[in-house]
Design an enzyme around this catalytic site. Structure first.
Site, PDB file in Angstrom:
ATOM      1  N   SER A  13       0.861  -1.029  -0.030  1.00 27.83           N
ATOM      2  CA  SER A  13       0.077   0.105   0.111  1.00 27.83           C
ATOM      3  C   SER A  13       0.818   1.240  -0.105  1.00 27.83           C
ATOM      4  O   SER A  13       0.493   2.246  -0.825  1.00 27.83           O
ATOM      5  CB  SER A  13      -0.860  -0.214   1.119  1.00 27.83           C
ATOM      6  OG  SER A  13      -0.148   0.116   2.531  1.00 27.83           O
ATOM      7  N   LEU A  87      16.817  -8.146   6.325  1.00 29.39           N
ATOM      8  CA  LEU A  87      18.107  -7.312   6.692  1.00 29.39           C
ATOM      9  C   LEU A  87      19.011  -6.948   5.508  1.00 29.39           C
ATOM     10  O   LEU A  87      19.121  -7.899   4.432  1.00 29.39           O
ATOM     11  CB  LEU A  87      18.894  -8.012   7.476  1.00 29.39           C
ATOM     12  CG  LEU A  87      19.892  -7.084   8.489  1.00 29.39           C
ATOM     13  CD1 LEU A  87      18.892  -6.290   9.316  1.00 29.39           C
ATOM     14  CD2 LEU A  87      20.561  -8.203   9.641  1.00 29.39           C
ATOM     15  N   ILE A  88      19.215  -5.601   4.944  1.00 27.61           N
ATOM     16  CA  ILE A  88      19.899  -5.296   3.921  1.00 27.61           C
ATOM     17  C   ILE A  88      21.353  -5.708   4.089  1.00 27.61           C
ATOM     18  O   ILE A  88      22.139  -5.417   5.126  1.00 27.61           O
ATOM     19  CB  ILE A  88      19.833  -3.558   3.669  1.00 27.61           C
ATOM     20  CG1 ILE A  88      18.303  -3.257   3.553  1.00 27.61           C
ATOM     21  CG2 ILE A  88      20.811  -3.342   2.345  1.00 27.61           C
ATOM     22  CD1 ILE A  88      17.573  -4.161   2.273  1.00 27.61           C
ATOM     23  N   HIS A 104       9.106   2.584   9.501  1.00 26.74           N
ATOM     24  CA  HIS A 104       8.783   1.696  10.674  1.00 26.74           C
ATOM     25  C   HIS A 104       7.576   2.155  11.315  1.00 26.74           C
ATOM     26  O   HIS A 104       7.486   3.246  11.710  1.00 26.74           O
ATOM     27  CB  HIS A 104      10.000   1.726  11.773  1.00 26.74           C
ATOM     28  CG  HIS A 104       9.923   0.527  12.703  1.00 26.74           C
ATOM     29  ND1 HIS A 104       9.797  -0.868  12.642  1.00 26.74           N
ATOM     30  CD2 HIS A 104       9.402   0.645  13.889  1.00 26.74           C
ATOM     31  CE1 HIS A 104       9.785  -1.647  13.630  1.00 26.74           C
ATOM     32  NE2 HIS A 104       9.295  -0.505  14.521  1.00 26.74           N
ATOM     33  N   GLU A 174       1.419   6.829   7.525  1.00 28.47           N
ATOM     34  CA  GLU A 174       2.519   6.369   6.492  1.00 28.47           C
ATOM     35  C   GLU A 174       2.426   6.904   5.006  1.00 28.47           C
ATOM     36  O   GLU A 174       3.185   7.542   4.403  1.00 28.47           O
ATOM     37  CB  GLU A 174       2.417   5.030   6.228  1.00 28.47           C
ATOM     38  CG  GLU A 174       3.113   4.239   7.843  1.00 28.47           C
ATOM     39  CD  GLU A 174       2.824   3.017   7.669  1.00 28.47           C
ATOM     40  OE1 GLU A 174       2.276   2.371   6.832  1.00 28.47           O
ATOM     41  OE2 GLU A 174       3.634   2.117   8.750  1.00 28.47           O
TER      42      GLU A 174
HETATM   43  C1  GRF Z   1       4.091  -0.651   6.945  1.00 27.19           C
HETATM   44  O1  GRF Z   1       3.294  -0.705   8.207  1.00 27.19           O
HETATM   45  C2  GRF Z   1       5.326  -0.024   7.306  1.00 27.19           C
HETATM   46  O2  GRF Z   1       5.442   0.794   8.445  1.00 27.19           O
HETATM   47  C3  GRF Z   1       6.313  -1.452   7.697  1.00 27.19           C
HETATM   48  O3  GRF Z   1       5.748  -2.262   6.649  1.00 27.19           O
HETATM   49  C4  GRF Z   1       4.359  -1.989   6.498  1.00 27.19           C
HETATM   50  C5  GRF Z   1       4.170  -2.106   4.760  1.00 27.19           C
HETATM   51  O4  GRF Z   1       2.817  -1.941   4.693  1.00 27.19           O
HETATM   52  N1  GRF Z   1       7.660  -1.276   7.021  1.00 27.19           N
HETATM   53  P1  GRF Z   1       2.484  -1.806   2.955  1.00 27.19           P
HETATM   54  O5  GRF Z   1       3.008  -3.417   2.413  1.00 27.19           O
HETATM   55  O6  GRF Z   1       3.203  -0.692   2.321  1.00 27.19           O
HETATM   56  O7  GRF Z   1       0.969  -2.109   2.730  1.00 27.19           O
END
Ligand code: GRF
Length: 190
Positions: A13, A87-88, A104, A174
């Site tokens: 998303s 992990l990268i 995060h 986000e």
């Molecule tokens: C999000 O909650 C982000 O904070 C975390 O992983 C999730 C990704 O969600 N790193 P999506 O796949 O972008 O919907």
């Protein structure tokens, strides 16, 4: 035009919002989607939005060179992790100094580290009785969620909040902030 690669293991998303945000941009474009899971929703979204994608196996990914070669071949300027669970590798970080970022779903350094992703984070936040949580956008280094923080924003948690509502509040922040923070970073990239 700067070129962005988005790495994701899940629904995608955030990737969708970032792709849509840069669709008409003169600064940058999403040039590539990378995943570690051929069934991940992010690949479906990439297909619908006509963004090239590539799936790496764990052994290929951990060699780092195959990933670096693909990113260099695609002239990628910024690697954006969005729900990417691995992990990268250090060699990849060294190949893209200050050019790999992550989001995060908590206010780092709280609720972070190996295994702290998705619902696990929100469940831990609720179990800890937190009255607020938030998002953290940070540079990626060789540990999970420990790189330099770029941006954080909090949201309030009410006692009656369910897991689903907390997830929604988080996801809303986000989607609102990740694309514009990416644009800010790319505008400052030399
Ligand atoms: C999000 O909650 C982000 O904070 C975390 O992983 C999730 C990704 O969600 N790193 P999506 O796949 O972008 O919907």
């Amino acid at each position: 035009m700067k070129r962005i690669a988005i790495f994701g293991s899940g629904s995608g998303s955030n990737a969708q919002k970032i792709i849509e945000y840069f669709k008409a941009s003169k600064i940058a474009e999403v040039a590539l989607i990378v995943s570690n899971n051929s069934l991940a929703g992010i690949l479906e979204r990439a297909k619908k939005l006509k963004i090239p994608s590539h799936v790496f196996s764990e052994s290929e990914f951990n060699q780092a060179l195959p990933v670096i070669q693909l990113l260099k071949q695609e002239n990628i300027d910024l690697v954006v992790l969005a729900g990417f669970l691995w992990l990268i590798p250090p060699a990849l970080i060294q190949a893209f100094p200050d050019s790999i970022i992550n989001i995060h779903p908590a206010l780092l350094p709280k609720f972070s580290g190996k295994g702290m992703y998705g619902d696990h984070v929100h469940q831990a936040v609720l179990q800890a009785g937190q009255t607020c949580s938030g998002i953290s956008i940070h540079y990626v280094d060789e540990e999970y969620d420990t790189g330099k923080i770029i941006y954080q924003e909090a949201y309030q948690i009410d006692p009656s909040d369910t897991l689903e509502l907390v997830k929604k509040k988080c996801q809303c922040l986000e989607h609102k902030h990740y694309p514009r923070i990416i644009e800010q970073i790319l505008s400052n990239l030399k």
